[in-house]
Motif scaffolding. Sequence first.
Motif, PDB file in Angstrom:
ATOM      1  N   PHE A  34       0.830  -1.205   0.000  1.00 58.61           N
ATOM      2  CA  PHE A  34       0.000   0.000   0.000  1.00 58.61           C
ATOM      3  C   PHE A  34       0.869   1.261   0.000  1.00 58.61           C
ATOM      4  O   PHE A  34       0.376   2.358   0.244  1.00 58.61           O
ATOM      5  CB  PHE A  34      -0.937   0.007   1.208  1.00 58.61           C
ATOM      6  CG  PHE A  34      -2.025  -1.031   1.138  1.00 58.61           C
ATOM      7  CD1 PHE A  34      -2.655  -1.311  -0.058  1.00 58.61           C
ATOM      8  CD2 PHE A  34      -2.407  -1.737   2.274  1.00 58.61           C
ATOM      9  CE1 PHE A  34      -3.659  -2.270  -0.133  1.00 58.61           C
ATOM     10  CE2 PHE A  34      -3.415  -2.693   2.217  1.00 58.61           C
ATOM     11  CZ  PHE A  34      -4.038  -2.960   1.002  1.00 58.61           C
ATOM     12  N   ASP A  35       2.152   1.077  -0.262  1.00 58.22           N
ATOM     13  CA  ASP A  35       3.100   2.190  -0.321  1.00 58.22           C
ATOM     14  C   ASP A  35       3.492   2.409  -1.787  1.00 58.22           C
ATOM     15  O   ASP A  35       4.401   1.759  -2.302  1.00 58.22           O
ATOM     16  CB  ASP A  35       4.332   1.850   0.517  1.00 58.22           C
ATOM     17  CG  ASP A  35       5.399   2.929   0.478  1.00 58.22           C
ATOM     18  OD1 ASP A  35       5.132   4.018  -0.083  1.00 58.22           O
ATOM     19  OD2 ASP A  35       6.511   2.683   1.008  1.00 58.22           O
ATOM     20  N   PRO A  36       2.827   3.332  -2.496  1.00 56.12           N
ATOM     21  CA  PRO A  36       3.108   3.514  -3.921  1.00 56.12           C
ATOM     22  C   PRO A  36       4.468   4.124  -4.213  1.00 56.12           C
ATOM     23  O   PRO A  36       4.892   4.174  -5.363  1.00 56.12           O
ATOM     24  CB  PRO A  36       1.982   4.439  -4.388  1.00 56.12           C
ATOM     25  CG  PRO A  36       1.633   5.230  -3.169  1.00 56.12           C
ATOM     26  CD  PRO A  36       1.799   4.273  -2.019  1.00 56.12           C
ATOM     27  N   THR A  91      -5.104  17.284   6.997  1.00 60.54           N
ATOM     28  CA  THR A  91      -5.041  16.327   8.094  1.00 60.54           C
ATOM     29  C   THR A  91      -4.714  14.929   7.580  1.00 60.54           C
ATOM     30  O   THR A  91      -5.307  14.464   6.607  1.00 60.54           O
ATOM     31  CB  THR A  91      -6.389  16.291   8.849  1.00 60.54           C
ATOM     32  OG1 THR A  91      -6.722  17.604   9.288  1.00 60.54           O
ATOM     33  CG2 THR A  91      -6.322  15.356  10.047  1.00 60.54           C
ATOM     34  N   PHE A  92      -3.763  14.281   8.249  1.00 60.46           N
ATOM     35  CA  PHE A  92      -3.491  12.872   7.975  1.00 60.46           C
ATOM     36  C   PHE A  92      -4.583  12.007   8.610  1.00 60.46           C
ATOM     37  O   PHE A  92      -5.305  12.453   9.510  1.00 60.46           O
ATOM     38  CB  PHE A  92      -2.131  12.465   8.548  1.00 60.46           C
ATOM     39  CG  PHE A  92      -0.952  13.012   7.797  1.00 60.46           C
ATOM     40  CD1 PHE A  92      -0.605  12.501   6.557  1.00 60.46           C
ATOM     41  CD2 PHE A  92      -0.171  14.031   8.345  1.00 60.46           C
ATOM     42  CE1 PHE A  92       0.501  12.992   5.864  1.00 60.46           C
ATOM     43  CE2 PHE A  92       0.929  14.528   7.662  1.00 60.46           C
ATOM     44  CZ  PHE A  92       1.262  14.010   6.421  1.00 60.46           C
ATOM     45  N   GLU A 162       6.018  12.465   9.116  1.00 60.22           N
ATOM     46  CA  GLU A 162       7.447  12.178   9.288  1.00 60.22           C
ATOM     47  C   GLU A 162       7.687  11.102  10.347  1.00 60.22           C
ATOM     48  O   GLU A 162       8.697  10.383  10.306  1.00 60.22           O
ATOM     49  CB  GLU A 162       8.218  13.452   9.641  1.00 60.22           C
ATOM     50  CG  GLU A 162       7.843  14.097  10.957  1.00 60.22           C
ATOM     51  CD  GLU A 162       8.758  15.270  11.299  1.00 60.22           C
ATOM     52  OE1 GLU A 162       9.935  15.234  10.871  1.00 60.22           O
ATOM     53  OE2 GLU A 162       8.322  16.202  11.988  1.00 60.22           O
ATOM     54  N   GLU A 163       6.738  10.935  11.266  1.00 62.31           N
ATOM     55  CA  GLU A 163       6.921   9.962  12.345  1.00 62.31           C
ATOM     56  C   GLU A 163       6.921   8.519  11.844  1.00 62.31           C
ATOM     57  O   GLU A 163       7.451   7.629  12.525  1.00 62.31           O
ATOM     58  CB  GLU A 163       5.818  10.128  13.405  1.00 62.31           C
ATOM     59  CG  GLU A 163       5.894  11.419  14.213  1.00 62.31           C
ATOM     60  CD  GLU A 163       5.351  12.632  13.460  1.00 62.31           C
ATOM     61  OE1 GLU A 163       5.523  13.765  13.944  1.00 62.31           O
ATOM     62  OE2 GLU A 163       4.731  12.436  12.379  1.00 62.31           O
ATOM     63  N   ILE A 164       6.314   8.246  10.702  1.00 59.83           N
ATOM     64  CA  ILE A 164       6.243   6.861  10.231  1.00 59.83           C
ATOM     65  C   ILE A 164       7.295   6.550   9.168  1.00 59.83           C
ATOM     66  O   ILE A 164       7.386   5.414   8.695  1.00 59.83           O
ATOM     67  CB  ILE A 164       4.840   6.502   9.678  1.00 59.83           C
ATOM     68  CG1 ILE A 164       4.598   7.159   8.310  1.00 59.83           C
ATOM     69  CG2 ILE A 164       3.749   6.878  10.667  1.00 59.83           C
ATOM     70  CD1 ILE A 164       3.408   6.585   7.568  1.00 59.83           C
ATOM     71  N   ASP A 167      12.561   2.950   5.728  1.00 63.71           N
ATOM     72  CA  ASP A 167      12.759   2.307   4.427  1.00 63.71           C
ATOM     73  C   ASP A 167      11.556   1.467   4.045  1.00 63.71           C
ATOM     74  O   ASP A 167      11.145   1.413   2.883  1.00 63.71           O
ATOM     75  CB  ASP A 167      14.023   1.440   4.456  1.00 63.71           C
ATOM     76  CG  ASP A 167      15.295   2.271   4.449  1.00 63.71           C
ATOM     77  OD1 ASP A 167      15.196   3.496   4.212  1.00 63.71           O
ATOM     78  OD2 ASP A 167      16.370   1.712   4.700  1.00 63.71           O
ATOM     79  N   HIS A 168      10.976   0.784   5.031  1.00 64.22           N
ATOM     80  CA  HIS A 168       9.778  -0.031   4.800  1.00 64.22           C
ATOM     81  C   HIS A 168       8.666   0.461   5.720  1.00 64.22           C
ATOM     82  O   HIS A 168       8.868   0.587   6.936  1.00 64.22           O
ATOM     83  CB  HIS A 168      10.072  -1.503   5.072  1.00 64.22           C
ATOM     84  CG  HIS A 168       8.883  -2.398   4.883  1.00 64.22           C
ATOM     85  ND1 HIS A 168       8.443  -2.802   3.637  1.00 64.22           N
ATOM     86  CD2 HIS A 168       8.021  -2.940   5.778  1.00 64.22           C
ATOM     87  CE1 HIS A 168       7.376  -3.564   3.771  1.00 64.22           C
ATOM     88  NE2 HIS A 168       7.101  -3.664   5.059  1.00 64.22           N
ATOM     89  N   ILE A 169       7.512   0.744   5.155  1.00 67.64           N
ATOM     90  CA  ILE A 169       6.364   1.220   5.935  1.00 67.64           C
ATOM     91  C   ILE A 169       5.275   0.163   5.897  1.00 67.64           C
ATOM     92  O   ILE A 169       4.738  -0.164   4.829  1.00 67.64           O
ATOM     93  CB  ILE A 169       5.831   2.557   5.376  1.00 67.64           C
ATOM     94  CG1 ILE A 169       6.910   3.633   5.488  1.00 67.64           C
ATOM     95  CG2 ILE A 169       4.564   2.985   6.125  1.00 67.64           C
ATOM     96  CD1 ILE A 169       6.504   4.974   4.869  1.00 67.64           C
ATOM     97  N   ASP A 170       4.924  -0.390   7.039  1.00 61.52           N
ATOM     98  CA  ASP A 170       3.893  -1.418   7.116  1.00 61.52           C
ATOM     99  C   ASP A 170       2.493  -0.808   7.103  1.00 61.52           C
ATOM    100  O   ASP A 170       1.594  -1.291   6.413  1.00 61.52           O
ATOM    101  CB  ASP A 170       4.067  -2.261   8.378  1.00 61.52           C
ATOM    102  CG  ASP A 170       5.277  -3.177   8.295  1.00 61.52           C
ATOM    103  OD1 ASP A 170       5.481  -3.783   7.226  1.00 61.52           O
ATOM    104  OD2 ASP A 170       6.022  -3.267   9.290  1.00 61.52           O
ATOM    105  N   ASN A 171       2.301   0.231   7.899  1.00 60.39           N
ATOM    106  CA  ASN A 171       0.981   0.851   8.030  1.00 60.39           C
ATOM    107  C   ASN A 171       1.018   2.251   7.435  1.00 60.39           C
ATOM    108  O   ASN A 171       1.476   3.203   8.068  1.00 60.39           O
ATOM    109  CB  ASN A 171       0.564   0.902   9.502  1.00 60.39           C
ATOM    110  CG  ASN A 171       0.449  -0.487  10.110  1.00 60.39           C
ATOM    111  OD1 ASN A 171      -0.203  -1.363   9.546  1.00 60.39           O
ATOM    112  ND2 ASN A 171       1.089  -0.690  11.251  1.00 60.39           N
TER     113      ASN A 171
END
Length: 496
Positions: A34-36, A91-92, A162-164, A167-171
């Motif tokens: 889900f990370d384009p 807003t995120f 920026e907190e998430i 290199d790999h983002i799960d959520n």
Amino acid sequence: MSCASALALAMVVSGHAQAQTEIDVAMIGEPDTFDPMVSTKDVVSIVTQHFVETLFTFDDNWATVPLLAAAMPDVSDDGLTYVIPIREGVTFHDGSTMDSADVVGSLERWLKVASRGKSVAAYVDSVEATGDYEVTIKLNQPYAPLLSLLAFSNSAAVVYPEEILADHIDNVVGTGPYEIADYVPDQYIQLVRFDGYTQPTGAAERKQIPDEIRFVPVADPNTRVEGLLSGQFDFADSLPTESYGRLESSDVAEPLLLEPFGWPVFAMNRNKGMMTNIEIRKAVQAALPFDDMLYAAFGDEKFYQVDGAMYPEGWVWNNDGGVELYNQNDIEAAAEHLEKAGYDGTPLRILTSRQYEFHYQMALVAKAALEAAGFKVQMDVVDWATLAERRNNPDLWDIYITHSPFLPEPALISSFSAKALEGWDEPVKNEIFARFNTETDPEARKAAFKELQTELYEDVGFIKVGNFNSLQGKSRALEGVSASPWPKFWNASTSE
């Protein structure tokens, strides 16, 4: 009518007015991420564009317009400095507010992990927050396609908190009009309206009409057709051309023909194996009968054109550079190239999938022609998710079959980049491509692109098969959705 009856009727009417609207979309498969930012796959772009956003996007005429940016950038006269104002009040999905620190961190990650970002990185000196809602990009030389790359939805420069960032983002946490509510692998992805969404100032309004958008992976193309005709799906992507007549005559569904859509491509492994030998590549190029391959894939000339130019007539990038080497269909010439290469009978591995049935049909015709020229051919037919995984490993394939839409900016064609999966890292091409990207004069860029197309054919960087038109389908009750390489459903509604 009694008061009780009137009250009951009012409740029924009110219930219908507030009924949940769900749009069901049949796709060829499901995203593997889900990370384009880390993917160039269409199935990833189609889904993720609904919940993550970039600084810029394209309008219906392929012009770049602001999305998370508050306006188009202020670009210095020398083309080296881009000052980008950032929208306030965005807003995120986690409830945090976007600011320039999020944008800077996301762009820095894009330059590091995204294939398109990597192609830009050498031109970027710095990305800095020059205000709470202002970001400045400084280049070391002009880079004409920068805004197009920042606007594109695959290998995308999306903005995350920026907190998430890692290199790999799960959520994934985005800013888009919808957010992920549920995901059941191999069954569906459920998106729901994000109530904290704020509309962009430059891009077209994202009205958030459906309450839910449900993407359903349906690998078999005929099952997608039947599901659309039965009313199970509101929209279906990538349909076989032979279903056009049934859709056209249906009371339930109708065809959407995107013309011209794009081009099938035989991507060549320039990192390892036999395709590093130019005589082998020339043998493949000489042997392939593109007219027969396109006919096998699409059946009716309504759906394809035998054309070697990288862009069709009418596009600014159309030219005839190198096209004399297109559609040679010359088995004897191919055999001569094989002899020069000292071909030893090692199987030529073609990686393809039946989820895009036209890929597979082209591969069958190609296999016969290549074998006639003297190749031993190994067809590796897998599902699309497996193909997408295997193509990352150059030990597992020699050619893989894919396709691309016609894109407004040739720099968006990832195969031209030396950092792409194919690894076309060749000095002449690299010089032309760099010159094309750093040139700012439109006529000089067109001339450079003709050189680039010529080098494509002479070095056989990859193989364009021809042009094709894409068939999609939708319910006759569905409104607010048009044919697109990456269909969008935030303005979709049903008349039922």
